[in-house]
Design an enzyme around this catalytic site. Sequence first.
Site, mmCIF file in Angstrom:
data_model
loop_
_atom_site.group_PDB
_atom_site.id
_atom_site.type_symbol
_atom_site.label_atom_id
_atom_site.label_comp_id
_atom_site.label_asym_id
_atom_site.label_seq_id
_atom_site.Cartn_x
_atom_site.Cartn_y
_atom_site.Cartn_z
ATOM 1 N N GLY A 52 -7.322 1.392 2.798
ATOM 2 C CA GLY A 52 -5.964 1.727 2.330
ATOM 3 C C GLY A 52 -5.465 3.018 2.941
ATOM 4 C CB ALA A 53 -6.376 4.710 6.076
ATOM 5 C CG ASN A 54 -1.276 1.372 4.605
ATOM 6 O OD1 ASN A 54 -2.349 0.893 4.240
ATOM 7 N ND2 ASN A 54 -0.151 1.157 3.971
ATOM 8 N N GLY A 83 -0.439 6.915 0.625
ATOM 9 C CA GLY A 83 -0.928 7.707 -0.494
ATOM 10 C C GLY A 83 -2.195 8.504 -0.216
ATOM 11 N N GLY A 99 -5.137 7.512 0.660
ATOM 12 C CA GLY A 99 -5.883 7.079 1.843
ATOM 13 C C GLY A 99 -5.347 7.760 3.094
ATOM 14 C CB SER A 105 -8.214 5.405 -12.218
ATOM 15 O OG SER A 105 -7.265 5.602 -13.235
ATOM 16 C CE1 TYR A 122 -5.645 0.749 -10.832
ATOM 17 C CE2 TYR A 122 -5.419 2.143 -12.764
ATOM 18 C CZ TYR A 122 -5.561 2.005 -11.397
ATOM 19 O OH TYR A 122 -5.637 3.126 -10.589
#
Length: 305
Positions: A20-22, A24, A26, A148, A173
């Site tokens: 998820g590096a694209n 926030g 990440g 979280s 979640y």
Amino acid sequence: MVWTVDDIPSQEERVALVTGANSGLGLATARAMSARGATVIMACRCRRKAETARTQLLEAGLTGLDLLDLDLADLNSVRRAAAEVSDRYGHLDLLFNNAGVMAPPRQLTVQGHELQLGVNHLGHMALTLQLLPLMQGRNDARVVTVTSGAQYFGRIRWDDPSWAQGYDRYGAYSQSKLANVMFALELEARQQEQGGGIRSLAAHPGLARTDLQPTAIASGGNRLEAVAYRLMDPLFQSAAMGALPQLHAATAATAQGGEHYGPDQLGGMRGHPTRCRIAPAALDREQRQRLWQLSEELAGGLLMP
Ligand SMILES: NC(=O)c1ccc[n+]([C@@H]2O[C@H](COP(=O)([O-])OP(=O)(O)OC[C@H]3O[C@@H](n4cnc5c(N)ncnc54)[C@H](OP(=O)(O)O)[C@@H]3O)[C@@H](O)[C@H]2O)c1
């Protein structure tokens, strides 16, 4: 003394994979690791978004940024991604299990698991187990799994983990984020027992301004939820601040396997990294082993290389 990105030791010669590096946290993690000299594999599900994010980092003068296609909602994509890392690098030093999805309407992964359980937990567990052989024998190899504050409200639904009955967006979640920390601790215990030498830690960002909440609000279509987030907005810190606990867990010389890091202010909602409380269920070995076994059964042979 507060810990900041300036405290990250040199990461020259190290290869780090960030899921998820694209976006926030990440993206902030990729930025900070690249700035300290790491080669960063930006593992993302959307090639277009990944290229935009990489261009943004390159334009800021950063280097050593590689792209990898990874859809955590498909365990076959996870398998292909791990094989690709093996082909391209043959080794890995740091794994950030960062990507996540929060509170969508009930959806299933390609293999038929509830999306949050599948992406946040099962996809990352599979990715980790398939990358471990590449991390074995590396100096100071670490896996950091992002959880979280929702872990504290989480409960594993042993009989219905995919919420076929009574789906609750935030309940699912919380389950997935509890599963994240349970997996991180169980991996650490197994590494210690096997003398594997890879450390596993958990981290949470507190409240960070990213795409997570806007996406949840948009998909929930609930006005009260939107109002609640607007009221909470002043509490949110930047993505760069939110990424500090995971960066600390991955790089601080003092961070030990099995530890959990989060922000140090306002009950863990914001601030700089500090060691923080772990949800009681994750401290229970029997429950962790039960989750490991359940995950193996759910993934049906797709967890291991
Ligand atoms: N922000 C907070 O306040 C907060 C609080 C507690 C925990 N966290 C945790 O922090 C982590 C990072 O979230 P964030 O806040 O940075 O949110 P974000 O900006 O929405 O980033 C989430 C990332 O996960 C990726 N992703 C989603 N589904 C995926 C899939 N199937 N395969 C691969 N990648 C996928 C997203 O890709 P796309 O861009 O393509 O959707 C995006 O890159 C998550 O694990 C989240 O649970 C965040």
